[in-house]
Design an enzyme around this catalytic site. Structure first.
Site, PDB file in Angstrom:
ATOM      1  N   ARG A 186      34.561  40.973 -31.378  1.00 30.34           N
ATOM      2  CA  ARG A 186      33.692  41.097 -32.550  1.00 30.34           C
ATOM      3  C   ARG A 186      32.417  40.253 -32.500  1.00 30.34           C
ATOM      4  NH1 ARG A 186      38.643  38.763 -33.518  1.00 30.34           N
ATOM      5  NH2 ARG A 186      38.867  36.933 -34.912  1.00 30.34           N
TER       6      ARG A 186
ATOM      7  N   ARG B 131      28.967  33.992 -38.480  1.00 29.61           N
ATOM      8  CA  ARG B 131      30.172  34.644 -37.961  1.00 29.61           C
ATOM      9  C   ARG B 131      29.792  36.007 -37.403  1.00 29.61           C
ATOM     10  NH1 ARG B 131      33.996  34.522 -43.061  1.00 29.61           N
ATOM     11  NH2 ARG B 131      35.477  35.597 -41.692  1.00 29.61           N
TER      12      ARG B 131
ATOM     13  N   HIS C 239      33.385  32.275 -35.551  1.00 32.88           N
ATOM     14  CA  HIS C 239      34.437  32.723 -36.461  1.00 32.88           C
ATOM     15  C   HIS C 239      34.583  31.731 -37.603  1.00 32.88           C
ATOM     16  CE1 HIS C 239      35.801  35.573 -33.305  1.00 32.88           C
ATOM     17  NE2 HIS C 239      35.410  34.625 -32.493  1.00 32.88           N
ATOM     18  N   GLN C 240      35.343  32.105 -38.609  1.00 33.11           N
ATOM     19  CA  GLN C 240      35.412  31.303 -39.819  1.00 33.11           C
ATOM     20  C   GLN C 240      35.867  29.866 -39.572  1.00 33.11           C
ATOM     21  OE1 GLN C 240      36.320  32.475 -44.257  1.00 33.11           O
ATOM     22  NE2 GLN C 240      38.269  32.411 -43.167  1.00 33.11           N
TER      23      GLN C 240
ATOM     24  N   ARG D 196      50.935  25.094 -44.834  1.00 37.26           N
ATOM     25  CA  ARG D 196      49.505  25.194 -44.542  1.00 37.26           C
ATOM     26  C   ARG D 196      48.672  24.847 -45.756  1.00 37.26           C
ATOM     27  NH1 ARG D 196      45.015  29.088 -42.783  1.00 37.26           N
ATOM     28  NH2 ARG D 196      44.208  27.883 -41.021  1.00 37.26           N
TER      29      ARG D 196
ATOM     30  N   GLY E 226      14.373   3.661 -33.940  1.00 34.25           N
ATOM     31  CA  GLY E 226      15.449   4.646 -33.979  1.00 34.25           C
ATOM     32  C   GLY E 226      16.845   4.058 -34.058  1.00 34.25           C
ATOM     33  N   LYS E 227      16.955   2.784 -34.429  1.00 39.09           N
ATOM     34  CA  LYS E 227      18.291   2.168 -34.467  1.00 39.09           C
ATOM     35  C   LYS E 227      19.164   2.836 -35.527  1.00 39.09           C
ATOM     36  CE  LYS E 227      16.881  -1.989 -35.355  1.00 39.09           C
ATOM     37  NZ  LYS E 227      15.452  -1.652 -35.413  1.00 39.09           N
TER      38      LYS E 227
ATOM     39  N   ASN F 178      39.168  42.289 -40.690  1.00 36.23           N
ATOM     40  CA  ASN F 178      38.699  41.671 -41.944  1.00 36.23           C
ATOM     41  C   ASN F 178      38.954  42.644 -43.091  1.00 36.23           C
ATOM     42  OD1 ASN F 178      35.756  40.216 -40.400  1.00 36.23           O
ATOM     43  ND2 ASN F 178      37.658  39.192 -40.943  1.00 36.23           N
TER      44      ASN F 178
ATOM     45  N   VAL G 105      10.773   8.270 -41.631  1.00 36.76           N
ATOM     46  CA  VAL G 105      11.819   7.599 -42.403  1.00 36.76           C
ATOM     47  C   VAL G 105      11.419   6.324 -43.131  1.00 36.76           C
ATOM     48  CG1 VAL G 105      13.696   8.532 -41.024  1.00 36.76           C
ATOM     49  CG2 VAL G 105      12.701   6.339 -40.406  1.00 36.76           C
TER      50      VAL G 105
ATOM     51  N   LEU H  53      13.198  -3.571 -32.105  1.00 41.72           N
ATOM     52  CA  LEU H  53      12.176  -3.752 -33.131  1.00 41.72           C
ATOM     53  C   LEU H  53      12.328  -2.671 -34.200  1.00 41.72           C
ATOM     54  CD1 LEU H  53       9.107  -4.458 -30.824  1.00 41.72           C
ATOM     55  CD2 LEU H  53      10.351  -6.115 -32.237  1.00 41.72           C
TER      56      LEU H  53
END
Lengths: 514, 469
Positions: free
Chosen positions: A307, A257, A392-393, A352, A51-52, A264, A172, A47
């Site tokens: 770290r 982070r 971390h990044q 890269r 939450g569909k 660094n 919603v 119905l």
């Protein structure tokens, strides 16, 4: 049998030298098996206000992130394209023949697009998001799937708790384009009558008898209970596992982070160094920040690198170490500066930049490998409530891409600066993100796309089957107002109304990430 | 503004921990597997011959392998210990007062042992394997759980298919100690009568009456499942596991890549190709697979050259999995044991002291490997016939799962080159056949030496190193 192999330059995958057609026979996967050969149509059932669409969008986001091309086809949006002005609930009355015709047409149009997506556009899974509350409608979809050789998996959401339904409507429905010109009270009343229109003819899935042979999951009372029938394959098993782990409790996820590290400061990547003086200052600032947030039961997770643990130590709270949260392994480039890498491995350096998502460091990892490694972290984050992840990044970029539905292409360039906490709060169909800089200076470790990379990936580069995509735009979009266009890139998951009330939030997110 | 506590790296596992006064303070917990703080009591439910013990044993094996200390407590076993000779099904008649008293005593004895395991011996999960077919019995157990601070999770197996039940009886009941002096027909008849004894009082887990319990109901050997109120991570993993296992007959073949160039030199790790003998093996493997005439065989390799070269010789499609890569030896990659002893004698000794938990500097441990391989095991459970071409440490981990080996035994399992291990599920375990494919190869198995002290002389450290070039 020569058994001669060569290693692909980008992904470091070993493939035979003789030029047999590679892809159909070989699948390269970090973990997780072969994708099913037949595409799958997921059919939502339930119905309105159950939450569909919430489940459709969330599931689609997850599947795309783990590399399974998935798209949602929301029949309501097709209807909004065709019927420009929504009048009232009477459109949905079962006696309204004209409307019934239109609604059926919309369903068929959506199915045609499903067919296109799965057969010609490389889609693997299509989520058919509509009420599908009658056997007749579901039979129509089953026939469609049979003709096209698609597998079908039903997801039904059943909920009779009136407070849950009311809360969904608030979250919603009131802001839906259908109720653009209504007051909240008017909209609520109309929507309740709309639900009644469906209730009369609702035939729930019946796995004990009529639907014995269908593959399905029935989600009852927002995940209190599940009924699962005839799971056919790996992907359906993952979908079931995912649906059983998500919840709708309000909560907040904090991503940050470690504090600035010695490496660094030196511009060296990877390694396992400790915090710099400023990094230690950040940890103290983080401690204060968390106290101010006044959270109930915060879980703290770190990697197993020094770290992040040093950073957590300053919080004076229990924390858990996850090896899976360790930074991307740069292999032979560990502990080098980018200058040193460029000098010692110029080809790797260039590769890269060409395709940062797929690129794997020699004897190291790629972002693609990271996604596979982080999947259990995401699954556990879904189960949890308030969590702070100190990582971390590259790791943070992967996690963020999941929450903000970013593609493989965007992921390696998301901005995750040091000493900045990202606060993620689920809202409506997506995630609100706030960026909080804790006012302790740090070096910038972010490298923008190079000129080379901006040209786009080399089309000859062979792809692995795992490619996170941002969930594709819905095929039929509602009318776009000018504000939505402006924030389009970050608001695919935000409901159309939100920016009007809180105009700065999406911009903050946008500024921080691109 | 106090600065963060100093950290020290534990020399064995390379885990960073805070320390004060020179001693590590146990504050952070390294996450091997997410464990609930409360122990969990799993309670099996179902008529006889519905697979409860099969599920108990398999689940226990899985949980132990992923590092969750688990033990099963089979009430039938307690009964056999108490009542030395089993006579007939009449013991189980609902009006047999003597029988009922004994059976209750056995259940209580088992629960006492559960309590000892979970509350005193460091157990995390106990599997209470009995029929538990009445609501009354289940309430007693639930209360026991509550009193002791355990979370209770019920696993019910419901099956009405007479073929399945008959097959179960043949597989595991006819060979039971209860029927040691009976013919098969006699035993089957008695067992069917035994089942009847339970049927009248059987109260299945009910959608309404049991709505506040946490449970999974498995129907028809996994055709469908009903899952109610999963409370935490471990219950979610248990549900996922139970939903992925099946009972279709099949075989799993495990082997290593053919002998590699580095194997010949006695060097560990790296990413070299096959030696000439390794290539011979690959061809023999192709022949062997052909002869086995296996239906729909899936072939999996790692992403290292040597396993892929081996698979290439088979001439069939294969899938590469990065998680099947050999254990990462970190700074010791491509070294010989002699070189490791020379350059890292402390590390070499620590490894011998606790080979399962030992992590190479910048590398991995067996414990890390198990975590990494869990998705492989899950997918192996889903699949049918599979050949996994992998590496020594990886193969030891997978084998330990199938053969229920402990963390202490795992790193010393024998997985020689050029030998295929064929695993076939049978009854409650796994039949193992070892097939040497008749192509010579170096031995890469290094036994634990007698002297594992960090101050040992090099000869004593290297005494078990196998010969190499």
């Amino acid at each position: 049998m020569p058994m001669e192999l060569t290693q692909s330059r980008m992904q470091k995958i070993w493939i035979p030298i003789d030029h047999r057609p590679s892809l159909p026979r070989r699948r390269y996967r970090a973990c997780g098996p072969q994708l099913t050969n037949s595409p799958t149509v997921i059919v939502m059932v339930g119905l309105p206000a159950r939450g569909k669409t919430y489940m459709s969008k969330k599931l689609t986001r997850y599947l795309n992130w783990i590399g399974v091309p998935t798209k949602v086809f929301n029949v309501g949006e097709y209807r909004r394209e065709v019927v420009k002005e929504f009048s009232s609930y009477s459109f949905f009355h079962p006696d309204n023949e004209e409307a019934m015709k239109v609604r059926k047409q919309c369903a068929l149009a959506a199915l045609r697009d499903v067919q296109l997506y799965l057969k010609e556009e490389g889609g693997q899974i299509a989520v058919f998001d509509a009420t599908n509350t009658t056997k007749e409608r579901r039979d129509m979809v089953l026939d469609f799937a049979k003709e096209n050789d698609f597998k079908v998996f039903f997801i039904e959401s059943v909920c009779d708790d009136p407070s849950v339904v009311a809360s969904n409507i608030m979250e919603v429905k009131l802001s839906s384009p259908d109720y653009r010109d209504c007051s909240s009270a008017e909209a609520m009343e109309d929507f309740m009558k709309r639900i009644d229109c469906y209730q009369v003819n609702y035939q729930p899935l019946d796995p004990d008898n009529h639907d014995r042979d269908l593959s399905l999951i029935k989600v009852l009372d927002v995940g209190r209970r599940f009924l699962v029938n005839r799971v056919q394959d790996y992907i359906q098993s993952r979908i079931v596992y995912y649906l059983m782990n998500i919840h709708v409790q309000p909560r907040t996820i904090y991503l940050c982070r470690h504090g600035e590290s010695e490496y660094n400061v030196l511009g060296r990547i990877g390694g396992d160094s400790g915090l710099s003086i400023r990094g230690k200052k950040f940890s103290v600032a983080l401690c204060k920040f968390l106290e101010e947030q006044n959270l109930k039961d915060l879980k703290i997770w770190t990697s197993q690198l020094k770290r992040t643990i040093q950073t957590a130590e300053a919080l004076k709270l229990p924390y858990e170490q996850w090896k899976a949260l360790n930074e991307i392994d740069a292999g032979v480039c560990e502990e080098m500066t980018y200058e040193e890498i460029k000098e010692t491995y110029p080809e790797e350096y260039a590769l890269r930049d060409q395709d940062k998502y797929y690129y794997r460091y020699p004897t190291g990892e790629s972002y693609q490998d990271l996604v596979q490694r982080l999947e259990p972290v995401i699954m556990e984050l879904e189960r949890q409530e308030n969590v702070l992840v100190i990582c971390h990044q590259a790791v943070m970029r992967c996690l963020l891409a999941y929450f903000l539905d970013k593609s493989a292409d965007e992921m390696p360039y998301l901005k995750c600066p040091l000493h900045t906490v990202l606060k993620l709060t689920p809202v409506a169909y997506g995630c609100r993100v706030e960026s909080i800089y804790l006012n302790v200076e740090a070096v910038n470790t972010h490298r923008e796309r190079s000129e080379e990379a901006k040209k786009g990936p080399n089309p000859l580069m062979r792809r692995n089957s795992v490619t996170p995509l941002a969930s594709p735009e819905p095929t039929k979009k509602p009318r776009i107002n000018s504000f939505e266009e402006h924030t389009a890139s970050t608001s695919t998951s935000l409901p159309s109304c939100l920016p009007r009330e809180v105009p700065t939030q999406p911009l903050l997110g946008k500024a921080c990430l691109t | 503004m106090a600065s963060p506590r100093e950290l020290t790296q534990n020399p064995l596992k390379k885990i960073w921990m805070p320390y004060s006064n020179g001693r590590p303070a146990q504050h952070a917990c390294p996450r091997g597997v997410c464990v609930t703080n409360c122990p969990t009591l799993i309670v099996m439910v179902g008529l006889p011959a519905r697979g409860k013990t099969y599920i108990s044993k398999k689940l226990t094996r899985y949980l132990n392998w992923i590092g969750v200390p688990t033990r099963e407590f089979n009430v039938g076993q307690y009964r056999r210990d108490l009542v030395k000779t089993y006579r007939s099904f009449e013991f189980f008649l609902p009006d047999n007062e003597e029988g009922l008293k004994i059976r209750k005593q056995c259940a209580e004895a088992a629960l006492r042992d559960v309590r000892r395991f979970l509350s005193e011996e460091g157990g995390h999960v106990a599997v209470f394997d009995a029929t538990n077919t009445t609501r009354e019995r289940r309430e007693t157990i639930f209360k026991f759980g509550e009193e002791n601070g355990y979370k209770t999770f019920f696993v019910e197996s419901v099956c009405v298919d007479p073929d399945v039940i008959a097959a179960n009886i043949v597989q595991v009941k006819l060979g039971s100690p209860d029927y040691i002096d009976c013919g098969n027909d006699e035993a089957t008849e008695d067992f069917m009568n035994r089942i009847e004894c339970y049927k009248n009082s059987y109260e299945t887990l009910d959608e309404n009456l049991d709505k506040d319990l946490s449970y999974i109901k498995i129907m028809d050997v996994g055709r469908s499942y009903l899952v109610n109120r999963v409370m935490d991570h471990i219950q979610s993993r248990i549900v996922y596991y139970l939903m992925n296992i099946h009972v279709t007959p099949r075989s799993i073949y495990l082997c290593r890549h053919g002998e590699s160039e580095l194997n010949l030199k006695g060097r560990i790790g790296g990413d070299t190709g096959l030696s000439p003998r390794g290539k011979e093996f690959a061809k023999s493997l192709a022949q062997f697979i052909n002869d086995q005439n296996i239906k729909d065989l899936k072939v999996w390799t790692s992403q290292m050259k040597r396993t892929i070269q081996t698979a290439e010789a088979l001439g069939v499609p294969y899938e590469q999995w990065k998680v099947l890569n050999e254990i990462d030896a970190g700074v010791c990659e491509e070294m010989t044991y002699e070189e490791i002893q020379e350059h890292h004698p402390l590390e070499f000794a620590l490894r011998d002291q606790d080979k399962y938990r030992y992590r190479y500097p910048k590398g991995e441990s067996y414990e890390d490997l198990v975590q990494r391989l869990e998705p492989v095991i899950m997918e192996l459970e889903r699949q049918e016939n599979v050949l996994v071409i992998c590496h020594q440490a990886v193969m030891r981990c997978l084998l330990a799962y199938f053969l229920d080996k402990t963390a202490e035994q795992l790193p010393y399992l024998k997985c020689p080159l050029h030998t295929v291990l064929k695993l076939t599920p049978v009854a409650y375990g796994c039949k193992l056949e070892s097939i040497f494919l008749n192509v010579e190869a170096v031995n890469t198995h290094r036994d634990r030496p007698e002297n594992v002290d960090i101050s040992r002389p090099p000869e004593e450290a290297l005494v078990t190193v196998p010969a190499h070039q």
